[in-house]
Motif scaffolding. Sequence first.
Motif, PDB file in Angstrom:
ATOM      1  N   LEU B 214     -29.465   9.760 -23.294  1.00 13.66           N
ATOM      2  CA  LEU B 214     -29.119   9.042 -22.065  1.00 13.66           C
ATOM      3  C   LEU B 214     -30.044   7.856 -21.822  1.00 13.66           C
ATOM      4  CD1 LEU B 214     -28.160  12.055 -19.902  1.00 13.66           C
ATOM      5  CD2 LEU B 214     -26.704  10.187 -20.578  1.00 13.66           C
ATOM      6  N   ARG B 215     -31.278   7.982 -22.260  1.00 22.43           N
ATOM      7  CA  ARG B 215     -32.169   6.824 -22.149  1.00 22.43           C
ATOM      8  C   ARG B 215     -31.629   5.656 -22.980  1.00 22.43           C
ATOM      9  NH1 ARG B 215     -36.353  10.227 -21.096  1.00 22.43           N
ATOM     10  NH2 ARG B 215     -36.697  10.882 -23.220  1.00 22.43           N
ATOM     11  N   TYR B 216     -31.152   5.979 -24.180  1.00 19.49           N
ATOM     12  CA  TYR B 216     -30.572   4.929 -25.014  1.00 19.49           C
ATOM     13  C   TYR B 216     -29.351   4.328 -24.329  1.00 19.49           C
ATOM     14  CZ  TYR B 216     -33.492   6.805 -28.772  1.00 19.49           C
ATOM     15  OH  TYR B 216     -34.529   7.224 -29.531  1.00 19.49           O
ATOM     16  N   THR B 217     -28.541   5.210 -23.742  1.00 19.11           N
ATOM     17  CA  THR B 217     -27.343   4.715 -23.058  1.00 19.11           C
ATOM     18  C   THR B 217     -27.737   3.733 -21.965  1.00 19.11           C
ATOM     19  OG1 THR B 217     -26.612   6.990 -23.320  1.00 19.11           O
ATOM     20  CG2 THR B 217     -25.147   5.525 -22.133  1.00 19.11           C
ATOM     21  N   GLU B 218     -28.807   4.072 -21.259  1.00 21.17           N
ATOM     22  CA  GLU B 218     -29.272   3.209 -20.185  1.00 21.17           C
ATOM     23  C   GLU B 218     -29.760   1.875 -20.743  1.00 21.17           C
ATOM     24  OE1 GLU B 218     -32.368   4.914 -17.718  1.00 21.17           O
ATOM     25  OE2 GLU B 218     -30.871   5.214 -16.147  1.00 21.17           O
ATOM     26  N   GLN B 219     -30.488   1.969 -21.852  1.00 16.24           N
ATOM     27  CA  GLN B 219     -30.998   0.743 -22.470  1.00 16.24           C
ATOM     28  C   GLN B 219     -29.879  -0.205 -22.871  1.00 16.24           C
ATOM     29  OE1 GLN B 219     -33.543   1.863 -25.727  1.00 16.24           O
ATOM     30  NE2 GLN B 219     -35.061   2.753 -24.356  1.00 16.24           N
ATOM     31  N   PHE B 220     -28.762   0.359 -23.222  1.00 16.03           N
ATOM     32  CA  PHE B 220     -27.642  -0.491 -23.637  1.00 16.03           C
ATOM     33  C   PHE B 220     -26.753  -0.864 -22.449  1.00 16.03           C
ATOM     34  CE2 PHE B 220     -29.082   0.790 -27.700  1.00 16.03           C
ATOM     35  CZ  PHE B 220     -28.669  -0.200 -28.561  1.00 16.03           C
ATOM     36  N   HIS B 221     -27.205  -0.592 -21.263  1.00 10.86           N
ATOM     37  CA  HIS B 221     -26.502  -0.923 -20.026  1.00 10.86           C
ATOM     38  C   HIS B 221     -25.081  -0.388 -20.008  1.00 10.86           C
ATOM     39  CE1 HIS B 221     -29.896  -3.364 -19.004  1.00 10.86           C
ATOM     40  NE2 HIS B 221     -29.799  -3.989 -20.156  1.00 10.86           N
ATOM     41  N   ALA B 222     -24.921   0.819 -20.510  1.00 14.64           N
ATOM     42  CA  ALA B 222     -23.596   1.424 -20.458  1.00 14.64           C
ATOM     43  C   ALA B 222     -23.476   2.216 -19.167  1.00 14.64           C
ATOM     44  CB  ALA B 222     -23.398   2.325 -21.656  1.00 14.64           C
ATOM     45  N   ASN B 223     -22.259   2.254 -18.610  1.00 18.06           N
ATOM     46  CA  ASN B 223     -22.047   3.026 -17.387  1.00 18.06           C
ATOM     47  C   ASN B 223     -21.581   4.431 -17.678  1.00 18.06           C
ATOM     48  OD1 ASN B 223     -21.018   0.121 -17.167  1.00 18.06           O
ATOM     49  ND2 ASN B 223     -21.778   0.638 -15.128  1.00 18.06           N
ATOM     50  N   CYS B 224     -20.995   4.587 -18.826  1.00 15.49           N
ATOM     51  CA  CYS B 224     -20.510   5.939 -19.100  1.00 15.49           C
ATOM     52  C   CYS B 224     -20.500   6.221 -20.585  1.00 15.49           C
ATOM     53  CB  CYS B 224     -19.150   6.168 -18.483  1.00 15.49           C
ATOM     54  SG  CYS B 224     -17.823   5.434 -19.385  1.00 15.49           S
ATOM     55  N   LEU B 225     -20.434   7.496 -20.859  1.00 11.91           N
ATOM     56  CA  LEU B 225     -20.439   8.013 -22.212  1.00 11.91           C
ATOM     57  C   LEU B 225     -19.096   8.712 -22.402  1.00 11.91           C
ATOM     58  CD1 LEU B 225     -23.003   7.895 -23.988  1.00 11.91           C
ATOM     59  CD2 LEU B 225     -23.400  10.256 -23.414  1.00 11.91           C
ATOM     60  N   VAL B 226     -18.479   8.487 -23.552  1.00 14.56           N
ATOM     61  CA  VAL B 226     -17.190   9.125 -23.805  1.00 14.56           C
ATOM     62  C   VAL B 226     -17.331  10.062 -24.988  1.00 14.56           C
ATOM     63  CG1 VAL B 226     -14.803   8.738 -24.444  1.00 14.56           C
ATOM     64  CG2 VAL B 226     -15.934   7.180 -22.920  1.00 14.56           C
ATOM     65  N   THR B 227     -16.858  11.290 -24.818  1.00 17.32           N
ATOM     66  CA  THR B 227     -17.007  12.275 -25.882  1.00 17.32           C
ATOM     67  C   THR B 227     -15.724  13.071 -26.075  1.00 17.32           C
ATOM     68  OG1 THR B 227     -18.288  14.150 -26.645  1.00 17.32           O
ATOM     69  CG2 THR B 227     -17.975  13.973 -24.287  1.00 17.32           C
ATOM     70  N   CYS B 228     -15.667  13.812 -27.170  1.00 20.63           N
ATOM     71  CA  CYS B 228     -14.539  14.705 -27.430  1.00 20.63           C
ATOM     72  C   CYS B 228     -14.996  16.155 -27.431  1.00 20.63           C
ATOM     73  CB  CYS B 228     -13.932  14.443 -28.796  1.00 20.63           C
ATOM     74  SG  CYS B 228     -13.211  12.854 -28.985  1.00 20.63           S
ATOM     75  N   CYS B 229     -16.264  16.386 -27.165  1.00 25.98           N
ATOM     76  CA  CYS B 229     -16.803  17.714 -27.427  1.00 25.98           C
ATOM     77  C   CYS B 229     -17.251  18.388 -26.134  1.00 25.98           C
ATOM     78  CB  CYS B 229     -17.982  17.596 -28.385  1.00 25.98           C
ATOM     79  SG  CYS B 229     -18.819  19.140 -28.683  1.00 25.98           S
ATOM     80  N   PRO B 230     -16.721  19.568 -25.820  1.00 24.18           N
ATOM     81  CA  PRO B 230     -17.116  20.259 -24.589  1.00 24.18           C
ATOM     82  C   PRO B 230     -18.601  20.593 -24.542  1.00 24.18           C
ATOM     83  CG  PRO B 230     -15.161  21.258 -25.506  1.00 24.18           C
ATOM     84  CD  PRO B 230     -15.653  20.283 -26.524  1.00 24.18           C
ATOM     85  N   LEU B 231     -19.207  20.817 -25.724  1.00 23.74           N
ATOM     86  CA  LEU B 231     -20.625  21.182 -25.718  1.00 23.74           C
ATOM     87  C   LEU B 231     -21.497  19.954 -25.449  1.00 23.74           C
ATOM     88  CD1 LEU B 231     -22.724  23.346 -25.963  1.00 23.74           C
ATOM     89  CD2 LEU B 231     -22.620  23.161 -28.426  1.00 23.74           C
ATOM     90  N   CYS B 232     -21.149  18.808 -26.026  1.00 23.13           N
ATOM     91  CA  CYS B 232     -21.866  17.564 -25.713  1.00 23.13           C
ATOM     92  C   CYS B 232     -21.737  17.283 -24.218  1.00 23.13           C
ATOM     93  CB  CYS B 232     -21.279  16.388 -26.485  1.00 23.13           C
ATOM     94  SG  CYS B 232     -21.429  16.511 -28.260  1.00 23.13           S
ATOM     95  N   TYR B 233     -20.530  17.429 -23.724  1.00 24.78           N
ATOM     96  CA  TYR B 233     -20.256  17.167 -22.315  1.00 24.78           C
ATOM     97  C   TYR B 233     -21.136  18.058 -21.441  1.00 24.78           C
ATOM     98  CZ  TYR B 233     -17.370  16.377 -18.134  1.00 24.78           C
ATOM     99  OH  TYR B 233     -16.923  16.031 -16.896  1.00 24.78           O
TER     100      TYR B 233
END
Lengths: 132, 283, 255
Positions: B214-233
Amino acid sequence: MSMFKKTNEEFVHEVELLSGQNLFSCYQCGKCSAGCAFANFMDMLPHQVIRFLQLKKVEPVIDANTYWYCAACLTCTTRCPKSVDLASIMEALRNIMIRENRPYIQVFSLPVEIIEGFPQQAAVSALRKLSG
Amino acid sequence: MKLLYYPGCTLHTVAVQFDQSTKEICKQLDIELIEISDFTCCGGLYPQTTENLMQLQAPARILVQAQRTDPNLELMTLCTFCYNTLKRTHYTLKKDEQKRNILNDYLEEPYNAKVKIVHLIEVFRDDIGYDTIRKKSKRSLLKGFRVAPYYGCLLLRPMNEIELDDQEQPSILEDLLYAIGCDVIEFPYRFDCCGSFHVVNKPEIAEQCSKELLRYTEQFHANCLVTCCPLCYYNISRFGGTDFNFQIFYITQLVGLALGIEPIKLGLDPEIINKFISDSYLV
Amino acid sequence: MKTLNEIEVTKKSEFKSTDTKMEFVNIFFAGKRYRVLKGLTILKALEFAGYRLVRGVGCRGGFCGACATVYRTDGDYRIKVGLACQTMIENNMYLAQLPFYPAIKAFYTVDEIKPSGDLFLRYYPEIMKCLQCNTCRKVCPQDLDVMRYIAAAQRGDVSRVADLSFDCLQCGLCASRCPAEIVHYHVAQLGRRSYSRFMQKPSTHLSKRIEEINSGKFNNEIESLIKLDRKELEIIYSQRDIEPEEEIAPKKDED
């Protein structure tokens, strides 16, 4: 290895048989350890595990937590320049330990507070990989 | 078109929004889902050793059930664990006839190794086509909304067995997100592990992995993460929920929003979604 | 009580028949050979052999599940199971009784459990180890689809567990054969209990009848019954309506 009734050679041979990998394919570039998501939790880095097995030094490998901390995410397998399926080697080590009746976790040691809203696949995978 | 649908253990309980949103999308796109009745568990992770017959029984049983339900239909799964396990089992049993014969002795009905296993995003790419999805998208509600695609570990690996997309340079999630009008970022950490099943006995590992991601996600200025996996979610929303300003979606929820389905039918809280989207990025 | 042994040998089989038409077969119980009459159930054969069964016997009608038996027939390598009161003996049958299986049982108060998806995982996490070998299904004397209700428990489908396990007798044979050490019958019981407590619609008939009783609707009838003597009661009892028998009877006639 006295505790296994198995010599070190036999142990390494079993790892090779179970994983289907030739341990001597590895030339110790360390790419697996560089990419491993759990490397900083491990006592011994993944490429070191292979090195110890190549040298038939089984005891330090068994005592390390490396193979239990592998989550089979296949990053190492994907990136290995020599196509060594490292995840299978870790699985082979886990399997041998489980077969020797030395699993990493027992079912009833699961922390109860974490179970709320828990995806079943995590429990299934953890119990299959870590307790046999 | 018709598809056999194997939801797996989680889709009816923990990841019910994934299931709901899929059913809504499929209604819109004229895909008929035939759910396999009384399905069993796939066994989680694929057993990787050469002596894995015992653990292969569970996924093989599902393949047999799919073959019995309708041998001509493709078997669609959503959960990446199920997808990976079923596909690899199929690959092993197709390639290794001896293994298949031994295993068939233990199954009540032999497996003929002819079931084709697909993921929903594969259906979008190969059967429906991104153009159709683009045309059917009613809302460009998500424009300017920076989305980080997150593949996780099991969706693409190993490439020679899964054959979904390149395992290091994939584009399948990105292409789909472009098609529905998302602003997709190039996310280098899209394969980093979320901590996987270690959440069971060593939650701190999953916590660290998820937070790092999530820190990386923040660094890339993304607002959301999209996944296909219930465990990642689960891992990401559990360990990053309060510390980070982000949203995590199942891919089907975003597709559903684009297709004009109401948020509540996709398992999303309309208040949060409307606010989250309209505040900053509504075009 | 002569001894504290649960299955107690009171006398040796000394049955001497003068009727030559009677056929006998051999059974082996706990490794010892007994000659018993042909055509008996396992339970009756054991009693014929002289055992007085204290534990491992219950209703004798195939309902209580107390008399689970593990056996092997002659020339067959496979271990079979059955209820002793329902299974007929065969010649050279090797028997072992399984009156109790020391399986783990979770402690919970039904009112305090939550019938959510993680219900089974909380009390019986070992169900997640299921290998789907289907041994439990093959061993079940009630022919239940045990593997599928464990699969339903894994995904937290309480009503499906209750549904599929409804005929379970709790004999424990499934648990005795499970390679993953799952206690299927207790899992199923948790499912049924939580289903009946939280999900099943409450019966309207029952509350209506309780109201009727409390309002004194049956008081006169009960008082008139109390005044009757034993013979009159017996006549009334034998002439009472028994619903299932009325339903079954016409079907038999048709056959």
